[in-house]
Design a protein around this motif. Structure first.
Motif, mmCIF file in Angstrom:
data_model
loop_
_atom_site.group_PDB
_atom_site.id
_atom_site.type_symbol
_atom_site.label_atom_id
_atom_site.label_comp_id
_atom_site.label_asym_id
_atom_site.label_seq_id
_atom_site.Cartn_x
_atom_site.Cartn_y
_atom_site.Cartn_z
ATOM 1 N N GLY A 100 0.780 -1.241 0.000
ATOM 2 C CA GLY A 100 0.000 0.000 0.000
ATOM 3 C C GLY A 100 0.802 1.277 0.000
ATOM 4 O O GLY A 100 0.261 2.347 0.304
ATOM 5 N N GLY A 101 2.082 1.234 -0.343
ATOM 6 C CA GLY A 101 2.898 2.436 -0.296
ATOM 7 C C GLY A 101 3.102 3.054 -1.666
ATOM 8 O O GLY A 101 3.249 2.359 -2.665
ATOM 9 N N PHE A 102 3.080 4.394 -1.745
ATOM 10 C CA PHE A 102 3.447 5.114 -2.957
ATOM 11 C C PHE A 102 3.753 6.565 -2.580
ATOM 12 O O PHE A 102 3.731 6.927 -1.400
ATOM 13 C CB PHE A 102 2.376 5.007 -4.045
ATOM 14 C CG PHE A 102 1.137 5.825 -3.796
ATOM 15 C CD1 PHE A 102 0.866 6.951 -4.562
ATOM 16 C CD2 PHE A 102 0.222 5.476 -2.807
ATOM 17 C CE1 PHE A 102 -0.275 7.701 -4.349
ATOM 18 C CE2 PHE A 102 -0.924 6.208 -2.601
ATOM 19 C CZ PHE A 102 -1.171 7.334 -3.371
ATOM 20 N N ARG A 103 4.048 7.404 -3.554
ATOM 21 C CA ARG A 103 4.448 8.772 -3.296
ATOM 22 C C ARG A 103 3.449 9.758 -3.902
ATOM 23 O O ARG A 103 3.035 9.592 -5.056
ATOM 24 C CB ARG A 103 5.848 9.061 -3.877
ATOM 25 C CG ARG A 103 6.978 8.320 -3.190
ATOM 26 C CD ARG A 103 8.308 8.623 -3.887
ATOM 27 N NE ARG A 103 9.438 8.046 -3.173
ATOM 28 C CZ ARG A 103 10.708 8.193 -3.546
ATOM 29 N NH1 ARG A 103 10.992 8.889 -4.642
ATOM 30 N NH2 ARG A 103 11.679 7.637 -2.842
ATOM 31 N N LEU A 104 3.096 10.775 -3.110
ATOM 32 C CA LEU A 104 2.331 11.910 -3.624
ATOM 33 C C LEU A 104 3.343 12.952 -4.082
ATOM 34 O O LEU A 104 4.073 13.521 -3.264
ATOM 35 C CB LEU A 104 1.429 12.498 -2.537
ATOM 36 C CG LEU A 104 0.381 11.557 -1.921
ATOM 37 C CD1 LEU A 104 -0.388 12.264 -0.819
ATOM 38 C CD2 LEU A 104 -0.576 11.042 -2.975
ATOM 39 N N THR A 105 3.413 13.197 -5.380
ATOM 40 C CA THR A 105 4.433 14.096 -5.911
ATOM 41 C C THR A 105 3.865 15.489 -6.138
ATOM 42 O O THR A 105 2.686 15.668 -6.448
ATOM 43 C CB THR A 105 5.006 13.561 -7.238
ATOM 44 O OG1 THR A 105 3.944 13.483 -8.201
ATOM 45 C CG2 THR A 105 5.623 12.196 -7.040
#
Length: 529
Positions: free
Chosen positions: A324-329
């Motif tokens: 469930g991990g990702f980046r808000l850029t």
């Protein structure tokens, strides 16, 4: 051996209190709490652990109501609050269910969307079929409590030390949120508070009729872990690492699986099969060629981006939700910081009306330093003036000098309490200290006059008899002061509360500690046997 301690325990108690105040004022263990990213030396505002409020440190004060309307004495007719809120929200065009709340404990239904007028809200309540007594401006107590907690979190997450948030009520019954942040410019504080802080992820995808938007694919409550803002590895832009929650009540889909399914359904894996594929929402928002993730803050798109091919493939295969991990850029580091603060602190349940009914005031650091110096000079003048009058009155150092030392010990103890509680010193609190000096010496004069008015004190028995009579007068005066100040302490009257709190504390310290100690000192100096 214990006889001297038994006879002078009140003096020893005063000494212990003074030592305790010294520890609270100077020991690092009792220093002010640090905000995230701040060290202890930055939080400390001088050589002592005292914290200075807006008047003495400079900074910004903002006072504003929360926008919204509340229907009072609502008959829920046995329905659950969530069902009531949804029913009312359905009657309001363009209003999210998150902007309508029902509070069973207060028998109230509120709308916090600033675009909804009172007449529209009344019409929605009537159409929903729930009986109610009246509609007033403002929000419920529950919403005010949540807003106070979130604003406090925002101030702490932004690293603004010494800030305070409280609810105050005007004489006409309106509730306001009062925010004070020492040492900060007005523009920075207003910028932090004006944003409601609602962060969500939408998906823009191509259709035959142009771009369509799938809203609220992810909202703030869906995030489990939120990292701090960081610069992008490629040197341009910034990001906030997040983890989406993969838990849900039985029978419901978790936010991680819901987001994974939405990304798979919109064809991200096919659209971003290589790292050369890019989102074109920024160039052509009305007719995108590929699906894009939209990072939205307070209804405004702050960034649009595609997806790494490996991440898109893991979502299409169904394996991503486990982690469930990702980046808000974002394009700028400041935007990433704001998003991180909003996600960590949460979104305000209602908007602060700063530009309308709200007021703001800013004091420069130089002006605050001047106030601090003037307060110190005023306090010293008050002490010397009282000391001079006491010496003129008695002309006996054995009587007057202990009186002045005891009064100063009382103020020193109050400063220790302020440091221990990290209570910010304002001009009103300083005024309370000066009032304590005046009333304290006045009580000590009563003791000295009562003890010495009937001639020589030639025994402890005579002294104790006269001291008891004086103490009854002092006790009655202290009770009157406490009763008179209590309403100022409990009512939300801003700075007056600080004045009342420390005046009452000073009276209690005086009656319980310093007056009895002065009596023991006077007894030792005046009695023959």
């Amino acid at each position: 051996m214990l006889e001297p301690v038994k006879n002078n325990w009140r003096i020893l108690l005063l000494v212990v209190v003074v030592i305790g105040a010294t520890v609270a004022l100077f020991a690092p263990q009792f220093g002010p709490q640090t905000a995230p990213g701040e060290n202890a030396s930055e939080a400390q505002q001088g050589v002592t652990n005292l914290q200075y409020g807006l008047d003495l440190a400079g900074g910004t004060r903002v006072r504003a109501p929360l926008l919204g309307y509340t229907a009072t004495e609502v008959d829920f007719d046995g329905d659950q609050p969530d069902d009531v809120a949804r029913a009312v929200a359905d009657e309001l065009d363009g209003v999210s269910a998150r902007d309508v709340g029902a509070v069973a404990e207060e028998n109230a239904v509120e709308v916090t969307d600033a675009s909804v007028s009172e007449s529209e809200f009344r019409a929605a309540m009537d159409a929903s079929g729930y009986a109610y007594e009246d509609v007033r401006s403002g929000v419920t107590q529950e919403t005010r409590d949540v807003a106070q907690s979130i604003i406090t979190g925002k101030i702490n997450e932004a690293g603004l030390s010494g800030g305070s948030v409280q609810q105050v009520q005007s004489l006409t019954g309106e509730y306001f949120i009062l925010v004070e942040v020492p040492g900060e410019d007005r523009s920075d504080v207003i910028e932090l508070l004006e944003e409601r802080g609602t962060v969500q992820i939408d998906i823009a995808y191509p259709t035959e009729n142009g771009t369509a938007i799938q809203e609220e694919v992810l909202i703030q409550d869906h995030f489990e872990d939120i990292g701090t803002a960081a610069q992008s590895d490629q040197g341009t832009g910034a990001y906030v690492p997040v983890t989406v929650r993969n838990t849900a009540p039985e029978g419901e889909q978790s936010p991680a699986h819901g987001f994974q399914q939405a990304v798979a359904d919109r064809g991200f894996a096919e659209a971003y099969s290589s790292n050369q594929d890019r989102c074109d929402y920024g160039e052509n928002p009305d007719d995108v060629s590929k699906p894009c993730l939209l990072l939205t803050v307070d209804g405004e798109v702050v960034n649009s981006f595609g997806m790494d091919s490996d991440l898109a493939q893991s979502m299409a295969s169904g394996s991503w939700a486990t982690d469930g991990g990702f980046r808000l850029t974002t394009s700028e580091f400041s935007q990433a910081q704001t998003i991180s603060i909003n996600l960590r602190a949460g979104a305000l349940p209602a908007e602060l009306d700063i530009s309308g009914q709200g007021t703001s005031r800013s004091i420069s650091a130089t002006q605050g330093e001047n106030y601090k110096n003037y307060s110190l000079v005023t306090g010293l003048l008050a002490v010397f003036a009282v000391a001079g009058m006491v010496f003129l009155r008695y002309r006996e150092p054995a009587v007057a000098l202990p009186m002045i030392v005891t009064a100063l010990a009382e103020v020193y103890a109050l400063l220790g309490i302020a440091a221990l509680l990290s209570y910010p010193l304002e001009l009103a609190v300083i005024a309370g200290f000066i009032a304590v000096v005046g009333t304290g010496v006045d009580d000590l004069v009563i003791i000295a006059d009562e003890v010495m008015s009937e001639g020589e004190v030639n025994s402890r028995k005579v002294f104790n008899s006269r001291f008891r009579r004086a103490f009854w007068v002092i006790g009655a005066a202290a009770a009157t002061t406490i009763i008179a100040m209590s309403p100022l302490m409990v009512l939300s009257l801003g700075d007056l509360s600080g004045f009342a709190i420390f005046t009452i504390l000073g009276v209690l310290i005086g009656v319980l500690i310093t007056r009895p100690a002065y009596g023991d000192i006077l007894r030792r100096l005046l009695t023959i046997r």
